[in-house]
Enzyme design. Structure first.
Site, PDB file in Angstrom:
ATOM      1  N   HIS A 226       0.539  10.828  -1.961  1.00 16.03           N
ATOM      2  CA  HIS A 226      -0.713  10.683  -1.328  1.00 16.03           C
ATOM      3  C   HIS A 226      -1.290  12.047  -0.526  1.00 16.03           C
ATOM      4  O   HIS A 226      -2.074  12.503  -0.639  1.00 16.03           O
ATOM      5  CB  HIS A 226      -0.688   9.540  -0.307  1.00 16.03           C
ATOM      6  CG  HIS A 226      -2.061   9.297   0.421  1.00 16.03           C
ATOM      7  ND1 HIS A 226      -2.494   9.797   1.405  1.00 16.03           N
ATOM      8  CD2 HIS A 226      -2.662   8.026  -0.058  1.00 16.03           C
ATOM      9  CE1 HIS A 226      -3.637   9.530   1.508  1.00 16.03           C
ATOM     10  NE2 HIS A 226      -3.913   8.298   0.920  1.00 16.03           N
TER      11      HIS A 226
ATOM     12  N   HIS B 250       0.691  -1.292   0.157  1.00 17.97           N
ATOM     13  CA  HIS B 250      -0.140   0.047  -0.012  1.00 17.97           C
ATOM     14  C   HIS B 250       0.859   1.170  -0.006  1.00 17.97           C
ATOM     15  O   HIS B 250       1.728   1.552   0.646  1.00 17.97           O
ATOM     16  CB  HIS B 250      -0.829  -0.114   1.292  1.00 17.97           C
ATOM     17  CG  HIS B 250      -1.878   1.441   1.390  1.00 17.97           C
ATOM     18  ND1 HIS B 250      -1.776   1.906   2.403  1.00 17.97           N
ATOM     19  CD2 HIS B 250      -2.555   1.745   0.503  1.00 17.97           C
ATOM     20  CE1 HIS B 250      -2.554   3.019   2.401  1.00 17.97           C
ATOM     21  NE2 HIS B 250      -3.169   2.728   1.218  1.00 17.97           N
TER      22      HIS B 250
END
EC number: 4.6.1.-
Length: 280
Positions: free
Chosen positions: A48, A12
């Site tokens: 992110h 991830h």
């Protein structure tokens, strides 16, 4: 052993080139990478930002094209950086910053970048399968833009390596309608999940698995995110998922090595086509 379900262990938030090796060495055969866009719908950074998963640095990033070059090295046989186990990459497309009418453009620009910097213009580029993960059902025109651009640039065959996901946890029926509008059948992954900071049940995963396993379902693979605990890993495997996204690939690997799971599951390799539904 011939009938074990192949599992994709999906690292991830792999947004810096150095993290590719880090996650693959821990057992990931797949990575998920965030893609942010500028105001003109150009993919800009693998970034992110805050907030992100608990216990993670949210701010690692590369320029998108630099990341693609690093990824190409990691997935090109014969390259000194080659990682044979890395077979699937999910691009988590952060299209929330764009207007709906920019989605098609974003797809075109994404395709141009991948063609040049990842696929090396079709000349012995990276071999990994790619999933374009879109957070908003209204942004389905991104898929057409991507496909049209590859066709225009003379490489429609590269769509064989491309799959799709809508990551917004929408009603499965609504997801199906979006694919109908996009004219997409096949190569469909369905995600379900939530940040590791919060608990989430498996009811929607069960619905996605039921669709995948039904005669008239549209889903080929189901993955669950973000799973960092052994107990949740077991629950997800018991539910029949094909992929588990995690901050700790070694945790998933450990569970897959437990006697009960070793019999039924194995880590997917390049020979496992990620667009083919596994039949029990």
């Amino acid at each position: 052993a011939g009938n074990r379900r192949p599992i994709w262990i999906m690292g991830h938030m792999v947004n810096a080139i150095g993290q590719i090796d880090e996650f693959v060495n821990l057992g990931a055969n797949s990575i998920e990478t965030d893609v942010s866009f500028d105001d003109n719908a150009n993919p800009e950074y693998t970034y992110h930002g805050i907030p992100c998963d608990c216990g993670r640095n949210c701010k690692k990033y590369e320029n998108f094209n630099d990341f693609l070059k690093g990824l190409r090295s990691a997935t090109t046989p014969g390259n000194s950086k080659y990682q044979e186990k890395l077979v699937l990459v999910v691009f988590d497309l952060k299209t929330g910053s764009l207007y709906d009418n920019q989605a098609n453009d974003a797809g075109k620009k994404l395709a141009k970048n991948l063609l040049q910097h990842y696929w090396n213009n079709g000349n012995n580029g990276g071999r990994a399968y790619i999933v374009l993960s879109i957070p908003d059902l209204n942004h389905y025109p991104l898929i057409k833009g991507f496909k049209d651009q590859l066709t225009k640039d003379g490489h429609p065959e590269l769509m064989d390596k491309v799959g799709h996901d809508f990551s917004g946890n929408d009603d499965i029926g609504d997801v199906g309608k979006a694919y109908k509008k996009a004219g997409i059948t096949g190569h469909i992954w369905q995600s379900d999940g939530i940040t590791n900071c919060l608990p989430r049940g498996l009811s929607r995963v069960n619905a996605a698995v039921a669709n995948r396993d039904s005669a008239n379902g549209f889903i080929n693979k189901v993955y669950y995110w973000t799973v960092d605990k052994r107990s949740t890993t077991r629950d997800a495997l018991d539910a029949g998922v094909d992929g588990i996204m995690t901050n700790y690939p070694d945790v998933i690997t450990d569970v897959l090595n437990e006697a009960a799971y070793k019999k039924k599951f194995r880590v997917a390799t390049y020979d496992d086509n990620p667009w083919v539904t596994f039949k029990k």
